[in-house]
Scaffold this motif. Structure first.
Motif, short mmCIF file in Angstrom:
data_model
loop_
_atom_site.label_atom_id
_atom_site.label_comp_id
_atom_site.label_asym_id
_atom_site.label_seq_id
_atom_site.Cartn_x
_atom_site.Cartn_y
_atom_site.Cartn_z
N ASP A 80 40.96 39.41 31.32
CA ASP A 80 42.11 40.55 31.89
C ASP A 80 41.85 41.04 33.39
O ASP A 80 42.91 41.45 34.19
CB ASP A 80 41.17 41.43 31.81
N ARG A 81 41.29 40.62 33.92
CA ARG A 81 40.67 41.44 35.15
C ARG A 81 40.70 39.72 36.14
O ARG A 81 41.41 40.43 36.86
CB ARG A 81 39.05 42.01 35.77
N ASP A 203 49.88 41.51 34.74
CA ASP A 203 49.15 41.71 33.90
C ASP A 203 47.72 41.99 33.71
O ASP A 203 47.44 42.17 32.58
CB ASP A 203 49.43 40.78 32.95
N ARG A 205 43.79 43.58 34.50
CA ARG A 205 43.63 44.91 34.33
C ARG A 205 42.31 44.96 35.08
O ARG A 205 41.44 44.24 35.23
CB ARG A 205 43.13 45.17 32.53
N SER A 211 38.93 51.23 31.04
CA SER A 211 39.90 50.37 30.68
C SER A 211 39.23 49.14 29.10
O SER A 211 40.46 49.23 28.42
CB SER A 211 40.67 49.35 31.87
N ILE A 348 47.37 42.92 26.16
CA ILE A 348 45.57 43.17 26.25
C ILE A 348 44.13 41.74 25.35
O ILE A 348 44.16 41.93 25.15
CB ILE A 348 45.09 44.01 25.96
#
Length: 418
Positions: A80-81, A203, A205, A211, A348
């Protein structure tokens, strides 16, 4: 940029939907390969490494599941990162190195350590393949795509045990691990050249404790996500129990010998067929109607099998018919339950896939190992496990839908009903 039902993102590379499905299936197939190709080798490996208790040979499977389950948690937030490609490549490299390491181990404990590490690497494919699909598709289109991926993925259980049996005859169990490393290397090359980065920059994160914690909280507090994840865990527990006990059942009880891979392939073929049929019907009939009906069918077949086995061992032909019918239901349950659990969490997707995969793999692995260790020379423990797990999964699905099974949930946010 959260997807709505039916939306899809154009890939950043010129990748057709067919190749995307094939690549995602190949990524997920490294897990099936690492498990199923080993099944014919458990007896020879145990004898070679001095493992006297035949139930302990199952640890070759359990160690892999344990490593994969524990590593699932970090891959999602990392993807996600930093996007999907980087963490995936790192995981695949770990998978290949561990497979090569296992081939050169001279102790059972050493092999188990390498299998654990191999599972750590393979976890990246389990998380990121699902995340990639959710990045591109939503709702019933995701369920349709996951069904097609699962259909291709199921080719591996069809051929892997036979390949493993052939390799045993040619070069022994060590060559199986070398072959896994070679196949993993080929998939690395394909993904490096062709896989698009499916996660848009907006998108991504931040990779912080806060988080990550908030993402996990979202997953665990969403009723659909949590209940369907838990239901999938118990269903996968039945599948893992079968994988752990397959060699003992088919070779030990029914004395199929070298025919074991053939029977295993036929059963896997039923699962592949059901996945294909699900991809054809899910858009028309919806994820819930198909999966709830299949889970009910799985429960009924398991009840018949359990009742028969308690009166005496089920003869081979009726056993194969009942077992094939039970396995047929998995293609209608697994992909749909996963899609329903992921549907509200597209924003997510990586973290959601991590948490869900962690629960399903660790929980299912523990359940499957417990049922496998209960093997007593009969199929009754396996049948009892199938029936009990089906009951629990159906109850969890009913809780998610507030008792309204086989129909659309009134809580759905999308306009298309299931």
């Amino acid at each position: 940029m959260q997807l709505k039902t039916g939306e899809q993102i154009s890939p950043s590379r010129n990748l057709s939907k067919a190749e995307f499905i094939a690549l995602a299936a190949a990524l997920m197939s490294v897990n099936a390969l690492a498990i199923d190709i080993m099944l014919p080798a458990l007896q020879q490996m145990g004898a070679s490494l001095g493992v006297e208790n035949e139930n302990h040979r199952q640890y070759v499977i359990s160690a892999y599941f344990a490593g994969m389950a524990l590593a699932l948690l970090p891959y999602g937030p990392l993807s996600d990162r930093y996007g999907r490609r980087g963490p995936l490549m790192i995981g695949l490299i770990i998978y290949v190195v561990a497979a090569l390491g296992a081939a050169f181990m001279s102790t059972f404990e050493g092999v188990l350590a390498m299998r654990f590490l191999q599972g750590v690497g393979a976890a990246s494919t389990r998380v990121i393949a699902v995340s990639m699909v959710r990045d591109r598709f939503g709702g019933r289109l995701m369920a349709e795509t996951m069904s097609l991926i699962f259909m291709v993925f199921m080719v591996i259980p069809v051929i892997a045990p036979t390949l493993g049996q052939i390799m045993l005859l040619i070069a022994g169990w060590e060559f199986i691990f070398v072959s896994m490393a070679a196949i993993g290397t080929a998939i690395i090359a394909w993904a490096a050249l062709r896989m698009p980065e499916t996660l848009a920059q907006e998108d991504r994160r931040p990779f912080t404790i806060g988080s990550i914690g908030s993402a996990f909280a979202i997953v665990l507090t969403n009723r659909f996500s949590l209940m369907y994840t838990l239901a999938s865990t118990f269903v996968f527990g039945a599948l893992f129990a079968f994988i752990n006990s397959a060699q003992q059942v088919f070779v030990g009880i029914y004395e199929l010998g070298v025919w074991f891979p053939v029977i295993f392939a036929v059963i896997a073929g039923f699962m592949a067929l059901s996945s294909y049929l699900n991809s054809r019907f899910v858009v028309q009939f919806g994820m819930r109607r198909l999966s709830h009906g299949a889970l009910t069918g799985f429960l009924v077949v398991s009840a018949i099998w359990l009742g028969w086995s308690m009166m005496g061992e089920v003869p081979l032909v009726p056993f194969l018919i009942l077992f094939a019918l039970a396995m047929f239901q998995f293609g209608w349950i697994g992909s749909n339950f996963n899609s329903i659990a992921m549907e509200p969490l597209g924003h997510i997707a990586g973290s959601a896939s991590s948490v869900q995969g962690f629960i399903q793999t660790l929980g299912g692995g523990i359940i499957g190992a417990a049922i496998g260790q209960a093997f007593d020379g009969t199929t009754t423990p396996l049948a009892a496990g199938f029936f009990g797990l089906a009951v629990i999964a159906l109850v969890l699905a009913a809780i998610a839908e507030r008792g309204k099974l086989y129909a659309a949930s009134p809580q759905r946010k999308e306009g298309v009903k299931n």
